[in-house]
Enzyme design. Structure first.
Site, PDB file in Angstrom:
ATOM      1  N   ASP A 124      34.968 -78.006  -3.707  1.00  0.00           N
ATOM      2  CA  ASP A 124      35.953 -78.104  -2.804  1.00  0.00           C
ATOM      3  C   ASP A 124      36.696 -76.629  -2.552  1.00  0.00           C
ATOM      4  OD1 ASP A 124      35.087 -80.734  -3.182  1.00  0.00           O
ATOM      5  OD2 ASP A 124      36.291 -80.757  -4.911  1.00  0.00           O
ATOM      6  N   ASP A 160      30.647 -73.720   3.130  1.00  0.00           N
ATOM      7  CA  ASP A 160      30.943 -73.754   4.758  1.00  0.00           C
ATOM      8  C   ASP A 160      32.353 -73.083   5.176  1.00  0.00           C
ATOM      9  OD1 ASP A 160      31.839 -75.975   3.412  1.00  0.00           O
ATOM     10  OD2 ASP A 160      32.768 -76.366   5.349  1.00  0.00           O
ATOM     11  N   TYR A 200      25.322 -81.228   1.724  1.00  0.00           N
ATOM     12  CA  TYR A 200      26.617 -80.923   2.297  1.00  0.00           C
ATOM     13  C   TYR A 200      26.062 -79.764   3.566  1.00  0.00           C
ATOM     14  CZ  TYR A 200      30.697 -83.279   0.437  1.00  0.00           C
ATOM     15  OH  TYR A 200      31.583 -84.314   0.095  1.00  0.00           O
TER      16      TYR A 200
HETATM   17  C1  LIG Z   1      31.946 -80.989  -1.672  1.00  0.00           C
HETATM   18  S1  LIG Z   1      30.998 -81.776  -2.934  1.00  0.00           S
HETATM   19  C2  LIG Z   1      29.425 -80.903  -2.809  1.00  0.00           C
HETATM   20  C3  LIG Z   1      28.242 -81.818  -3.387  1.00  0.00           C
HETATM   21  C4  LIG Z   1      26.723 -80.765  -3.396  1.00  0.00           C
HETATM   22  N1  LIG Z   1      27.221 -79.425  -4.236  1.00  0.00           N
HETATM   23  C5  LIG Z   1      26.444 -80.276  -1.967  1.00  0.00           C
HETATM   24  O1  LIG Z   1      26.583 -79.059  -1.747  1.00  0.00           O
HETATM   25  O2  LIG Z   1      25.974 -81.354  -1.360  1.00  0.00           O
HETATM   26  C6  LIG Z   1      31.689 -81.092  -4.402  1.00  0.00           C
HETATM   27  C7  LIG Z   1      31.377 -81.983  -5.609  1.00  0.00           C
HETATM   28  O3  LIG Z   1      31.836 -81.202  -6.658  1.00  0.00           O
HETATM   29  C8  LIG Z   1      32.409 -82.021  -7.511  1.00  0.00           C
HETATM   30  N2  LIG Z   1      33.539 -81.809  -8.352  1.00  0.00           N
HETATM   31  C9  LIG Z   1      34.747 -81.063  -7.806  1.00  0.00           C
HETATM   32  N3  LIG Z   1      35.606 -80.744  -8.934  1.00  0.00           N
HETATM   33  C10 LIG Z   1      34.773 -81.226  -9.996  1.00  0.00           C
HETATM   34  C11 LIG Z   1      35.376 -81.089 -11.442  1.00  0.00           C
HETATM   35  N4  LIG Z   1      36.124 -80.280 -11.922  1.00  0.00           N
HETATM   36  N5  LIG Z   1      34.168 -81.421 -12.266  1.00  0.00           N
HETATM   37  C12 LIG Z   1      33.117 -82.099 -11.962  1.00  0.00           C
HETATM   38  N6  LIG Z   1      32.758 -82.144 -10.894  1.00  0.00           N
HETATM   39  C13 LIG Z   1      33.639 -81.627  -9.781  1.00  0.00           C
HETATM   40  C14 LIG Z   1      32.830 -83.302  -6.721  1.00  0.00           C
HETATM   41  O4  LIG Z   1      32.641 -84.541  -7.254  1.00  0.00           O
HETATM   42  C15 LIG Z   1      31.733 -83.224  -5.654  1.00  0.00           C
HETATM   43  O5  LIG Z   1      30.677 -83.986  -5.907  1.00  0.00           O
END
Ligand SMILES: C[S@@+](CC[C@H](N)C(=O)[O-])C[C@H]1O[C@@H](n2cnc3c(N)ncnc32)[C@H](O)[C@@H]1O
Length: 239
Positions: A124, A160, A200
């Protein structure tokens, strides 16, 4: 479509105890016992629906993989994907675990030197300045990664988000870390077949967006290998 409630999802996860780890902090320092061997452990922090970790673990049976995310539903989907990917490509799930955990407490899940590689894929971006501390490449997070990575330790990061990439370059450089294979347009010449794409990444690539990537070399042995390969390149190709 029938949507399962949270309780239903949790019950479904509990039936897959060999793949899904709901209490990963209990295995801090003991992941080699979980896998039953001393092979290197690579972890994706924030695996989402888990395509990347499923494919990578299928391709590299000699490495143990752990995908981490904090949402039950994503773990359920990642579990389905892992089973499906093994059905399609063969192999076992013995080298893969999916863990429900908050990355903020990652130091409670792994012991010092327990990991060889951390993947941060499309984390994120937290674009507001006041949220900078939540970015997974913020120095406080990176310090935790440095602790749990071993002598061969590396961080591989893809995004990205140009602003997150710029922030990360500065954050890692300010910590004195060596970076390599920095790319501002990873798939400029078509999709990189030597690297596995995440969910993603596929979506953004299809939209024509740039993918940024870097590797940070953390462990001393990894750093020495990197410096040696640079020297070899200079000798082979001249100054
Ligand atoms: C934007 S998605 C990217 C998913 C995957 N890595 C991809 O590239 O397709 C970010 C992921 O990070 C997880 N995430 C964000 N903050 C987190 C945290 N503090 N602990 C565990 N997971 C987290 C979210 O639940 C989400 O599934």
């Amino acid at each position: 479509m029938r949507l399962r409630g949270r309780k239903g999802i949790r019950e479904a996860l509990e039936t897959q105890a060999e793949l899904i780890v709901l209490n990963p902090a209990a295995y801090k320092g003991k992941w080699k016992d979980v896998f039953g061997n001393y092979r290197p452990i690579h972890v994706e922090l924030g695996m989402g629906k888990g395509r990347f970790i499923s494919q990578l673990s299928s391709l590299n049976p000699e490495i143990n993989y752990i995908g981490v995310d904090m949402y039950d539903e994503l773990l359920r989907r990642a579990g389905e994907k892992a089973v499906q990917s093994r059905e399609e490509n063969g192999g076992t799930l013995a080298n893969l675990r999916l863990a429900l955990f908050n990355i903020e407490k990652i130091g409670d899940m792994f012991e010092t030197d327990e990991l060889e590689r951390i993947y941060l894929n499309f984390s994120d971006p937290w674009p507001k300045k006041r949220h900078a501390r939540r970015r997974l490449t913020y120095s406080a997070f990176v310090r935790k990664y440095i602790d749990i990575l071993n002598d061969n330790g590396e961080i591989h990061f893809k995004t990205d988000s140009r602003s997150l990439f710029e922030f990360s370059l500065n954050s890692l450089a300010d910590m004195g870390l060596r970076m390599r294979n920095i790319s501002l347009d990873l798939h400029a010449d078509g999709p990189r077949t030597d690297l596995v794409m995440t969910e993603y990444e596929t979506k953004f690539y299809e939209q024509g967006m740039n993918i940024y990537r870097l590797e940070a070399v953390i462990g001393q042995a990894a750093l020495e290998r990197h410096l040696l390969s640079l020297e070899r390149d200079i000798q082979e190709n001249g100054e």
